[in-house]
Design a protein around this motif. Structure first.
Motif, PDB file in Angstrom:
ATOM      1  N   ARG A 186       0.804  -1.232   0.000  1.00 45.01           N
ATOM      2  CA  ARG A 186       0.000   0.000   0.000  1.00 45.01           C
ATOM      3  C   ARG A 186       0.835   1.280   0.000  1.00 45.01           C
ATOM      4  O   ARG A 186       0.413   2.306  -0.528  1.00 45.01           O
ATOM      5  CB  ARG A 186      -0.963   0.008   1.186  1.00 45.01           C
ATOM      6  CG  ARG A 186      -2.177  -0.882   0.959  1.00 45.01           C
ATOM      7  CD  ARG A 186      -3.201  -0.666   2.049  1.00 45.01           C
ATOM      8  NE  ARG A 186      -4.398  -1.466   1.866  1.00 45.01           N
ATOM      9  CZ  ARG A 186      -5.431  -1.126   1.092  1.00 45.01           C
ATOM     10  NH1 ARG A 186      -5.381  -0.001   0.401  1.00 45.01           N
ATOM     11  NH2 ARG A 186      -6.486  -1.902   0.998  1.00 45.01           N
ATOM     12  N   GLY A 236       3.570  -0.075  -6.116  1.00 45.97           N
ATOM     13  CA  GLY A 236       2.720  -1.197  -6.500  1.00 45.97           C
ATOM     14  C   GLY A 236       3.353  -2.105  -7.537  1.00 45.97           C
ATOM     15  O   GLY A 236       4.373  -1.775  -8.155  1.00 45.97           O
ATOM     16  N   GLY A 279      -2.565  -0.655  -5.215  1.00 45.70           N
ATOM     17  CA  GLY A 279      -3.377   0.436  -5.746  1.00 45.70           C
ATOM     18  C   GLY A 279      -4.780  -0.058  -6.023  1.00 45.70           C
ATOM     19  O   GLY A 279      -5.338  -0.824  -5.231  1.00 45.70           O
TER      20      GLY A 279
END
Length: 200
Positions: A79, A83, A133
């Motif tokens: 997070r 990503g 994401g």
């Protein structure tokens, strides 16, 4: 390289001018199964490599989880990163099946060894999204697998259509090297992983 259930190999290319590749892989054998994963950190360079390492670490820490659970745990770990996109296969010998799933644009194709198999190729239906994401609804699929069947995962540094020239009589090392040589875009990191199921 040979693990208990698969013969496999990898070809990798780091984008010229970069110190590290954001394209990584994990092959984790268990007693009666083997986990095969390819991930691509978004972009390239150190930050992409850092995101891919987070993904590998999360997978290693939870490797015995289900495929969908592994995607969720990896997503949570990523997070605060840029990503990754990722495709995964879990080959399970006792019932001769492969469970696979993808999020993002790591291509996957399973090529059947038996000439009477229909279809001779199966392509991974990957969902659009990014781990860390926007995450799509996760949906894994299960397909039978037989000795000699060959799985190929390729990141987006490899042009589509690479499956057209795969010779199943060649070992995985040669298949991966040929795909890299003939289909690399040379404008991004690239990785090809080839895994052939050898059975128990």
């Amino acid at each position: 390289m040979v693990d208990s259930l698969i013969e496999w190999d990898v070809a990798q290319l780091t984008l010229p001018g970069q110190r590290q590749s954001g394209d990584c892989y994990l092959v984790r054998p268990f007693e009666t199964s083997v986990l095969v994963v390819v991930m691509d950190g978004l972009g390239h360079g150190d930050k992409a490599a850092a995101a891919a390492k987070i993904a590998v670490d999360a997978l290693e820490a939870n490797a015995r989880d289900s495929v969908i659970s592994l995607f969720r745990r990896t997503h949570e770990a990523l997070r605060q990163s840029r990503g990754v996109v990722m495709s995964m296969a879990l080959i399970h010998a006792p019932d001769a099946t492969m469970t696979w799933m993808g999020v993002g644009n790591v291509e996957g194709v399973m090529m059947r060894a038996h000439p009477d198999s229909k279809p001779r190729k199966e392509f991974l239906l990957s969902r659009p999204g990014v781990l860390g994401g926007p995450l799509p609804l996760l949906d894994a699929s299960v397909t039978p697998i037989m000795p000699g069947d060959t799985l190929v995962f390729a990141t987006d540094g490899i042009r589509s259509g690479f499956d057209e020239e795969v010779n199943l009589h060649e070992p995985p090392k040669e298949i991966a090297a040929n795909i890299m040589s003939n289909y690399s875009k040379n404008s991004d990191d690239a990785l090809v992983l080839v895994a052939r199921y050898v059975g128990t």
